[in-house]
Design a protein around this motif. Structure first.
Motif, mmCIF file in Angstrom:
data_model
loop_
_atom_site.group_PDB
_atom_site.id
_atom_site.type_symbol
_atom_site.label_atom_id
_atom_site.label_comp_id
_atom_site.label_asym_id
_atom_site.label_seq_id
_atom_site.Cartn_x
_atom_site.Cartn_y
_atom_site.Cartn_z
ATOM 1 N N VAL A 267 11.460 0.443 -9.943
ATOM 2 C CA VAL A 267 12.322 0.867 -8.834
ATOM 3 C C VAL A 267 13.034 2.173 -9.198
ATOM 4 O O VAL A 267 13.509 2.339 -10.331
ATOM 5 C CB VAL A 267 13.368 -0.230 -8.508
ATOM 6 N N GLN A 268 13.108 3.079 -8.249
ATOM 7 C CA GLN A 268 13.916 4.282 -8.381
ATOM 8 C C GLN A 268 15.078 4.167 -7.403
ATOM 9 O O GLN A 268 14.874 3.908 -6.212
ATOM 10 C CB GLN A 268 13.096 5.530 -8.080
ATOM 11 N N GLU B 37 22.462 4.573 -2.504
ATOM 12 C CA GLU B 37 22.339 3.221 -1.966
ATOM 13 C C GLU B 37 20.913 2.908 -1.528
ATOM 14 O O GLU B 37 20.676 1.890 -0.872
ATOM 15 C CB GLU B 37 23.279 3.043 -0.777
ATOM 16 N N THR B 38 19.969 3.757 -1.902
ATOM 17 C CA THR B 38 18.581 3.547 -1.510
ATOM 18 C C THR B 38 17.733 3.215 -2.728
ATOM 19 O O THR B 38 17.744 3.956 -3.715
ATOM 20 C CB THR B 38 18.000 4.782 -0.809
ATOM 21 N N ALA B 39 17.014 2.103 -2.652
ATOM 22 C CA ALA B 39 16.082 1.710 -3.713
ATOM 23 C C ALA B 39 14.671 1.978 -3.231
ATOM 24 O O ALA B 39 14.285 1.533 -2.136
ATOM 25 C CB ALA B 39 16.269 0.231 -4.047
ATOM 26 N N ARG B 40 13.904 2.742 -4.020
ATOM 27 C CA ARG B 40 12.528 3.048 -3.672
ATOM 28 C C ARG B 40 11.608 2.256 -4.597
ATOM 29 O O ARG B 40 11.643 2.429 -5.820
ATOM 30 C CB ARG B 40 12.266 4.544 -3.797
ATOM 31 N N ILE B 41 10.802 1.390 -4.008
ATOM 32 C CA ILE B 41 9.901 0.515 -4.767
ATOM 33 C C ILE B 41 8.480 0.960 -4.510
ATOM 34 O O ILE B 41 8.025 1.026 -3.355
ATOM 35 C CB ILE B 41 10.087 -0.959 -4.345
ATOM 36 N N GLY B 42 7.788 1.303 -5.597
ATOM 37 C CA GLY B 42 6.433 1.796 -5.458
ATOM 38 C C GLY B 42 5.481 0.739 -4.942
ATOM 39 O O GLY B 42 5.762 -0.463 -5.001
ATOM 40 N N PRO B 43 4.330 1.166 -4.421
ATOM 41 C CA PRO B 43 3.352 0.195 -3.913
ATOM 42 C C PRO B 43 2.840 -0.683 -5.054
ATOM 43 O O PRO B 43 2.792 -0.282 -6.209
ATOM 44 C CB PRO B 43 2.245 1.089 -3.337
ATOM 45 N N GLY B 44 2.461 -1.905 -4.717
ATOM 46 C CA GLY B 44 1.955 -2.822 -5.740
ATOM 47 C C GLY B 44 1.695 -4.192 -5.171
ATOM 48 O O GLY B 44 2.103 -4.521 -4.044
ATOM 49 N N ASN B 45 1.009 -5.029 -5.955
ATOM 50 C CA ASN B 45 0.686 -6.396 -5.538
ATOM 51 C C ASN B 45 1.791 -7.332 -6.003
ATOM 52 O O ASN B 45 1.664 -8.034 -7.012
ATOM 53 C CB ASN B 45 -0.669 -6.802 -6.120
ATOM 54 N N TYR B 46 2.903 -7.330 -5.314
ATOM 55 C CA TYR B 46 4.039 -8.152 -5.681
ATOM 56 C C TYR B 46 3.855 -9.575 -5.145
ATOM 57 O O TYR B 46 3.497 -9.762 -3.991
ATOM 58 C CB TYR B 46 5.340 -7.550 -5.130
ATOM 59 N N GLU C 8 0.802 -1.233 0.000
ATOM 60 C CA GLU C 8 0.000 0.000 0.000
ATOM 61 C C GLU C 8 0.831 1.276 0.000
ATOM 62 O O GLU C 8 0.290 2.369 -0.133
ATOM 63 C CB GLU C 8 -0.926 0.006 1.232
ATOM 64 N N GLU C 9 2.145 1.163 0.180
ATOM 65 C CA GLU C 9 2.964 2.369 0.220
ATOM 66 C C GLU C 9 4.363 2.054 -0.305
ATOM 67 O O GLU C 9 4.700 0.909 -0.567
ATOM 68 C CB GLU C 9 3.061 2.904 1.652
ATOM 69 N N GLU C 10 5.164 3.111 -0.472
ATOM 70 C CA GLU C 10 6.505 2.928 -1.016
ATOM 71 C C GLU C 10 7.381 2.151 -0.034
ATOM 72 O O GLU C 10 7.312 2.343 1.176
ATOM 73 C CB GLU C 10 7.134 4.288 -1.299
ATOM 74 N N THR C 11 8.208 1.272 -0.608
ATOM 75 C CA THR C 11 9.172 0.509 0.184
ATOM 76 C C THR C 11 10.569 1.051 -0.087
ATOM 77 O O THR C 11 10.962 1.210 -1.255
ATOM 78 C CB THR C 11 9.132 -0.986 -0.188
ATOM 79 N N GLN C 12 11.323 1.349 0.967
ATOM 80 C CA GLN C 12 12.700 1.786 0.815
ATOM 81 C C GLN C 12 13.627 0.704 1.328
ATOM 82 O O GLN C 12 13.480 0.222 2.465
ATOM 83 C CB GLN C 12 12.943 3.094 1.572
ATOM 84 N N LEU C 13 14.586 0.313 0.488
ATOM 85 C CA LEU C 13 15.543 -0.735 0.845
ATOM 86 C C LEU C 13 16.958 -0.250 0.558
ATOM 87 O O LEU C 13 17.175 0.549 -0.355
ATOM 88 C CB LEU C 13 15.273 -2.013 0.037
ATOM 89 N N ARG C 14 17.912 -0.732 1.338
ATOM 90 C CA ARG C 14 19.316 -0.363 1.132
ATOM 91 C C ARG C 14 19.958 -1.351 0.163
ATOM 92 O O ARG C 14 19.865 -2.565 0.339
ATOM 93 C CB ARG C 14 20.071 -0.358 2.456
#
Length: 424
Positions: A132-133, A137-146, A84-90
């Motif tokens: 992904v944006q 070193e930060t990957a921003r993954i938009g919300p979605g039904n993964y 439901e929201e953006e995911t931020q991963l290193r």
């Protein structure tokens, strides 16, 4: 090979008439006497193109060998993704095909991954790079039904160790060579090549390079036969032209049967003063049939001479090719060990020309299959359909198959078309 007893049983069948055998019945009779080769040899992979496998090929390993990425993107833990929201991963590293990431993907982490690269330890899902944006070193993954496991090719999903990759009797095409190479297999066991001896009969025939005398013609049948046999991958034995002399023909038959699995002749199977073939076969072997209710190609003999299968084809050039396509080709493929056989492809299309046809025989008229600007496939005859007009075969890419009880065909009618081998 057919025995005298089996041939007698065939000839005594209620619907068996050796003077006017329906096309399908002739095919069935031939098939019941065919026993595939048993001899095999081991050849290198490149030499195996077109050959027939003599034993099953078993996969020595898993394909793919590891879980790997189906596309460029980011290898992540599915549990970290927020629908439901953006995911931020290193981003903790990069995995390349052939150069895997050696660490472990922990909570809140991801790895840049390329197509074909091994899925890092800890990751279970790949998000395509377009979703992904990346900022440093930060990957921003938009919300979605993964979905868990998306874009991951699992180890062994193509082939598992011990699985039959290719079965005995399979012909090896370029795709099969590539498949075997992907398993590291450099040699395979194949059936030996089928040995086919052939010769033409007739005093009127002259070989290329010789001057023509009165009433003589150049022998074209040996060249069309050579081409059709070579394309099937047979070991071809060309015995030249044999004159219409009983002693010469008998010697040729004996020599051919001694060196080959199959003997093919052209000419000498119709009714006439100089046609000695049938009498010789009665002496040297057996005859299953010698006439077919078809056009062209009514005079067609099948049986045995010595220990070899025998096909006596008509003398007319077109009849030679039609009878080869309709009877000899399939028989040779069975003898070669092919297990994936099927008839030459057929389908119905509209015929743009009217066809002459009288009921009583199956006809194989030469046709040209083309595609109209509208996208519709249509067929037309090549022109005159005489069995001596070899040009009609050179122009054709299909047969128009007209059933035995068919009469004249008006232009615009749907007809059955049989693609010639090699068209596609």
């Amino acid at each position: 090979m057919p025995s005298a007893k089996s041939l007698q049983a065939a000839s005594c069948a209620d619907d068996y008439d050796p003077n006017s055998l329906p096309v399908e019945k002739a095919r069935q009779l031939i098939r019941q006497f065919l026993v595939p080769l048993t001899g095999t040899e081991r050849v290198s992979l490149r030499a195996a193109l077109g050959r027939v496998l003599g034993e099953d090929v078993i996969s020595p390993l898993a394909v793919p060998a590891h879980d790997n990425s189906a596309m460029d993107g980011y290898a992540v833990r599915h549990a970290d993704l927020k629908p439901e929201e953006e995911t931020q991963l290193r981003v903790v590293g990069t995995a390349f095909a052939g150069a895997p990431f050696r660490g472990t993907v922990g909570p809140g982490q991801c790895v840049r991954i390329m197509t074909g690269a091994i899925i890092p330890v800890g990751a279970d899902t790949v998000v395509m790079q377009e979703q992904v944006q990346c900022d440093g070193e930060t990957a921003r993954i938009g919300p979605g039904n993964y979905k868990a496991g998306q874009n991951v090719r699992r180890a062994g999903e193509d082939l598992k160790p011990g699985q039959v990759v290719l079965a005995r009797g399979k012909q090896l095409r370029p795709a099969e060579l590539g498949l075997l190479a992907s398993l590291g297999i450099g040699e395979v066991v194949v059936f030996r090549r089928l040995r086919v001896a052939f010769f033409s009969t007739g005093d009127e025939l002259v070989s290329i390079g010789m001057p023509l005398g009165e009433g003589q013609i150049y022998d074209s049948n040996r060249y069309t036969l050579y081409g059709m046999l070579a394309r099937l991958g047979c070991e071809v034995i060309d015995m030249g032209v044999v004159r219409d002399d009983p002693a010469a023909l008998e010697q040729a038959f004996r020599e051919a049967a001694a060196m080959a699995d199959v003997v093919i002749t052209s000419g000498g199977v119709s009714v006439g003063e100089a046609d000695f073939t049938k009498d010789l076969l009665d002496k040297l072997g057996e005859v299953v049939f010698w006439k077919i209710a078809m056009k062209p190609g009514r005079p067609l003999a099948y049986g045995k001479v010595g220990g070899a299968h025998f096909f006596g084809l008509p003398g007319n050039p077109v009849s030679v090719m039609v009878t080869f396509y309709e009877f000899v080709r399939d028989a040779l493929l069975v003898l070669m060990g092919r297990s994936d056989l099927g008839p030459l492809p057929t389908f119905k299309v509209r015929c743009v020309t009217a066809l002459k046809k009288a009921p009583g025989r199956t006809e194989f008229q030469r046709g040209i299959l083309t595609q109209e600007p509208s996208g519709e496939w249509v067929v037309r005859v090549t022109g005159e359909q005489g069995s001596g007009i070899l040009r009609s075969m050179a122009e054709a890419n299909c047969f128009i198959v007209l059933p035995q009880d068919q009469g004249p065909v008006p232009a615009g009618s749907l007809v059955e078309v049989q693609l010639m081998e090699g068209l596609v």
